[in-house]
Design a protein around this motif. Structure first.
Motif: not given
Length: 75
Positions: A2, A6, A10
């Motif tokens: 990732k 991202e 998260e």
């Protein structure tokens, strides 16, 4: 793997693994920037402060782009 954006998104939603991965990726940067030409005790304090600022920024509701800009600018 990732990308940073991202992972920040998260981590902002509470995913511990994403936050841990961000810390792993930025360890070198935090250590290098906090340890420039200071005595060891001051360097350790600066590194701790940098990690606190890093964690606060990642967990904030600040847009990802602003967090990344701040991380690149200074640690």
């Amino acid at each position: 793997m990732k990308n940073i954006e991202e992972l920040v998104r998260e981590a902002q939603t509470g995913k511990k693994a994403a936050f841990e991965e961000l810390c792993r990726r930025f360890t070198g940067l935090v250590r290098s920037r906090s340890g420039q030409s200071f005595a060891r005790s001051v360097r350790e304090d600066m590194e701790g402060a940098a990690w606190l600022a890093f964690a606060k920024a990642v967990r904030s509701t600040v847009p990802v782009a602003a967090i990344l800009k701040a991380m690149r600018r200074s640690v």
